[in-house]
Scaffold this motif. Structure first.
Motif, PDB file in Angstrom:
ATOM      1  N   MET A 227       0.695  -1.193  -0.056  1.00 50.90           N
ATOM      2  CA  MET A 227       0.059   0.027  -0.041  1.00 50.90           C
ATOM      3  C   MET A 227       0.918   1.252   0.070  1.00 50.90           C
ATOM      4  O   MET A 227       0.636   2.086  -0.750  1.00 50.90           O
ATOM      5  N   GLN A 228       1.906   1.203   0.911  1.00 50.06           N
ATOM      6  CA  GLN A 228       2.737   2.494   1.065  1.00 50.06           C
ATOM      7  C   GLN A 228       3.521   2.779  -0.254  1.00 50.06           C
ATOM      8  O   GLN A 228       3.763   3.814  -0.587  1.00 50.06           O
ATOM      9  N   LEU A 229       3.713   1.757  -1.110  1.00 56.94           N
ATOM     10  CA  LEU A 229       4.368   2.084  -2.442  1.00 56.94           C
ATOM     11  C   LEU A 229       3.615   2.722  -3.396  1.00 56.94           C
ATOM     12  O   LEU A 229       4.052   3.724  -4.188  1.00 56.94           O
ATOM     13  N   ILE A 230       2.411   2.771  -3.141  1.00 55.62           N
ATOM     14  CA  ILE A 230       1.479   3.419  -3.983  1.00 55.62           C
ATOM     15  C   ILE A 230       1.151   4.674  -3.493  1.00 55.62           C
ATOM     16  O   ILE A 230       0.952   5.863  -4.187  1.00 55.62           O
ATOM     17  N   ARG A 231       1.023   4.701  -2.082  1.00 52.65           N
ATOM     18  CA  ARG A 231       0.457   6.016  -1.279  1.00 52.65           C
ATOM     19  C   ARG A 231       1.579   7.171  -1.458  1.00 52.65           C
ATOM     20  O   ARG A 231       1.460   8.321  -1.698  1.00 52.65           O
ATOM     21  N   ASN A 232       2.825   6.505  -1.046  1.00 48.62           N
ATOM     22  CA  ASN A 232       3.965   7.534  -0.771  1.00 48.62           C
ATOM     23  C   ASN A 232       5.253   6.810  -0.871  1.00 48.62           C
ATOM     24  O   ASN A 232       5.934   6.536   0.015  1.00 48.62           O
ATOM     25  N   PRO A 233       5.532   6.463  -2.201  1.00 46.15           N
ATOM     26  CA  PRO A 233       6.823   5.770  -2.834  1.00 46.15           C
ATOM     27  C   PRO A 233       8.139   6.335  -2.268  1.00 46.15           C
ATOM     28  O   PRO A 233       9.172   5.693  -1.744  1.00 46.15           O
ATOM     29  N   LYS A 234       8.026   7.763  -2.108  1.00 45.13           N
ATOM     30  CA  LYS A 234       9.205   8.397  -1.724  1.00 45.13           C
ATOM     31  C   LYS A 234       9.809   8.398  -0.360  1.00 45.13           C
ATOM     32  O   LYS A 234      10.999   8.901  -0.016  1.00 45.13           O
ATOM     33  N   GLN A 235       8.942   7.759   0.447  1.00 42.29           N
ATOM     34  CA  GLN A 235       9.286   7.458   2.048  1.00 42.29           C
ATOM     35  C   GLN A 235      10.486   6.579   2.169  1.00 42.29           C
ATOM     36  O   GLN A 235      10.866   6.482   3.051  1.00 42.29           O
ATOM     37  N   PHE A 236      10.717   5.682   0.877  1.00 43.68           N
ATOM     38  CA  PHE A 236      11.559   4.598   1.105  1.00 43.68           C
ATOM     39  C   PHE A 236      12.675   5.172   0.459  1.00 43.68           C
ATOM     40  O   PHE A 236      12.921   5.974  -0.768  1.00 43.68           O
ATOM     41  N   ASP A 237      13.935   4.375   0.697  1.00 48.41           N
ATOM     42  CA  ASP A 237      15.233   4.523   0.175  1.00 48.41           C
ATOM     43  C   ASP A 237      15.486   3.266  -0.370  1.00 48.41           C
ATOM     44  O   ASP A 237      15.477   2.903  -1.374  1.00 48.41           O
ATOM     45  N   VAL A 238      16.056   2.311   0.574  1.00 48.54           N
ATOM     46  CA  VAL A 238      16.251   0.730   0.111  1.00 48.54           C
ATOM     47  C   VAL A 238      15.401  -0.131   1.072  1.00 48.54           C
ATOM     48  O   VAL A 238      14.964   0.070   1.923  1.00 48.54           O
ATOM     49  N   ILE A 239      14.629  -0.829   0.144  1.00 44.88           N
ATOM     50  CA  ILE A 239      13.543  -1.719   0.835  1.00 44.88           C
ATOM     51  C   ILE A 239      14.492  -3.324   0.735  1.00 44.88           C
ATOM     52  O   ILE A 239      15.119  -3.594  -0.398  1.00 44.88           O
ATOM     53  N   VAL A 240      14.547  -3.969   2.093  1.00 40.99           N
ATOM     54  CA  VAL A 240      15.318  -5.335   1.785  1.00 40.99           C
ATOM     55  C   VAL A 240      14.113  -6.236   2.219  1.00 40.99           C
ATOM     56  O   VAL A 240      13.236  -6.219   3.179  1.00 40.99           O
ATOM     57  N   THR A 241      14.225  -7.420   1.347  1.00 37.06           N
ATOM     58  CA  THR A 241      13.048  -8.306   1.662  1.00 37.06           C
ATOM     59  C   THR A 241      13.142  -9.761   1.134  1.00 37.06           C
ATOM     60  O   THR A 241      14.351  -9.811   0.391  1.00 37.06           O
ATOM     61  N   GLY A 242      12.535 -10.615   1.496  1.00 42.08           N
ATOM     62  CA  GLY A 242      12.650 -11.979   1.106  1.00 42.08           C
ATOM     63  C   GLY A 242      12.295 -12.163  -0.502  1.00 42.08           C
ATOM     64  O   GLY A 242      11.784 -11.356  -0.928  1.00 42.08           O
ATOM     65  N   ASN A 243      12.585 -13.547  -0.631  1.00 47.44           N
ATOM     66  CA  ASN A 243      12.441 -13.708  -2.390  1.00 47.44           C
ATOM     67  C   ASN A 243      10.901 -13.646  -2.832  1.00 47.44           C
ATOM     68  O   ASN A 243      11.044 -13.024  -3.629  1.00 47.44           O
ATOM     69  N   MET A 244      10.181 -14.147  -2.036  1.00 43.95           N
ATOM     70  CA  MET A 244       8.896 -14.054  -2.654  1.00 43.95           C
ATOM     71  C   MET A 244       8.042 -12.659  -2.608  1.00 43.95           C
ATOM     72  O   MET A 244       7.548 -11.975  -3.390  1.00 43.95           O
ATOM     73  N   PHE A 245       8.066 -12.026  -1.325  1.00 45.41           N
ATOM     74  CA  PHE A 245       7.851 -10.601  -1.228  1.00 45.41           C
ATOM     75  C   PHE A 245       8.557  -9.622  -2.106  1.00 45.41           C
ATOM     76  O   PHE A 245       7.749  -8.803  -2.798  1.00 45.41           O
TER      77      PHE A 245
END
Ligand code: IPM
Ligand code: MG
Length: 358
Positions: A227-245
């Motif tokens: 949801m946040q990626l669509i609402r306000n993507p600029k809040q992120f710098d680097v996202i680290v996550t697992g393979n499927m997510f």
């Protein structure tokens, strides 16, 4: 790289793969670098000839090379094959066999393309985030898996989500190091409110984070992150996550940028050797028509120069050339807006070559 020529394994694959890889190879050839290219079959193209999506010669070539340039694999004609023969197995096999655990998927919005995004321009203008996806573990590779008949006599499918501590630690370190080179913010995405694997992931990421006091670490559940990626993507710098997510969120992030045809990726092992590919896939619907956008593959070649071949200046030249052709108005159909210069795959490649020379 010393004095020996840099060796690049070129694996064009299926669909639009051969068309776009051709343009990226031309770009790599005009930089004045000592590079040797060797090509091999992969995916459906390899299956058609050898009966295997990842023939031993292709795997050996990939192992021996300094870096791998990969086009795309897959297509409808292979979808009903038994799983081990499907083109996707080549990609999964290369990742696993070469230990390419760190998948870098940047999502950058070029000013010229901000209006092509399906999201409002002000939400995405200037966006520059990096999704770091773990690539060799998780439910993609966890055992056991299968389709069986259970105690009640019903058929059931099952997979295993699994992450070991060393697997989490190494991708967490990659995430913190990437954040140090960028905006010093790392958001770890999991589903710790439901999954044991995710709770463990979060604990290990927090422990590794103690070694990086300058990085601001946050945690987000994957549904909220979507949801946040669509609402306000600029809040992120680097996202680290697992393979499927990471698989899912990186496709979502690509749409913020206006065209999936623009996004490169790198898949790296612990020493920086890597495989480089556009994130868009084989696009069988437009294959062979000469209309595919080669820029994601050309930008993947730039990532290769930077991360595996230690040629930062050459990488910057390519990236500047891509910006220039966009500013000049060249557009393949996927990023076309009225008033621009509509071009095909080869003309776009030539425009980049001209920008590199000029
Ligand atoms: C990707 C693709 C692959 C994946 C498929 C083709 C196996 O979707 O690279 O994101 O799921 O990893
Ligand atoms: Mg995917």
């Amino acid at each position: 790289m010393g004095t020996h020529a840099m060796k690049i394994a070129v694996l064009p694959g299926d669909g639009i793969g051969p068309e776009i890889v051709t343009e990226a190879v031309k770009v790599l050839q005009v930089l004045g670098l000592d590079i040797e290219f060797e090509q091999a079959l992969v995916g459906g193209a390899a299956y058609d000839v050898t009966g295997e999506p990842l023939p031993a010669v292709t795997l050996e070539l990939a192992k021996a090379a300094d870096a791998i340039l990969f086009g795309a694999v897959g297509g409808p004609k292979y979808d009903s094959l038994p799983r081990p023969k499907r083109p996707e197995q080549a990609l999964l096999g290369l990742r696993k066999e070469l230990n390419l655990f760190a998948n870098l998927r940047p999502a950058i919005v070029y000013p010229e393309l901000a209006e092509a995004s399906s999201v409002k321009t002000e939400i995405v203008a200037g966006l520059d985030i990096l999704i770091l996806r773990e690539l060799t573990g998780d439910i993609y590779f966890g055992q056991p898996r299968g389709i069986r008949t259970n105690e009640s006599g019903d058929r059931e499918g099952f997979d295993t989500m699994r992450y070991s501590e060393p697997e989490i630690r190494r991708i967490a370190h990659s995430g913190f190091r990437a954040a140090m080179k960028r905006g010093r913010k790392l958001c770890s995405v999991d589903k710790a409110n439901v999954l044991e694997t995710s709770q463990f992931w979060r604990d290990v990421v927090i422990a590794v984070g103690k070694e990086y006091p300058e990085v601001e670490l946050s945690h987000m559940y994957v549904d909220n992150a979507a949801m946040q990626l669509i609402r306000n993507p600029k809040q992120f710098d680097v996202i680290v996550t697992g393979n499927m997510f990471g698989d899912i969120l990186s496709d979502e992030a690509s749409m913020l940028t206006g065209s999936i045809g623009m996004l490169p990726s790198a898949s790296l092992d612990a020493s920086g050797k890597g495989m480089y590919e556009p994130i868009h896939g084989s696009a069988p619907d437009i294959a062979g028509q000469g209309v595919a956008n080669p820029l994601a593959t050309i930008l993947s070649a730039a990532m290769m120069l930077r991360y595996s071949l230690n040629q930062d200046a050459a990488a910057e030249r390519i990236e500047a050339a891509v910006k220039k052709v966009l500013a000049q108005g060249f557009r393949t159909p996927d990023i076309y807006q009225s008033g621009a210069r509509k071009v095909g795959t080869q003309e776009m490649g030539e425009a980049v070559l001209a920008a590199l020379k000029g």
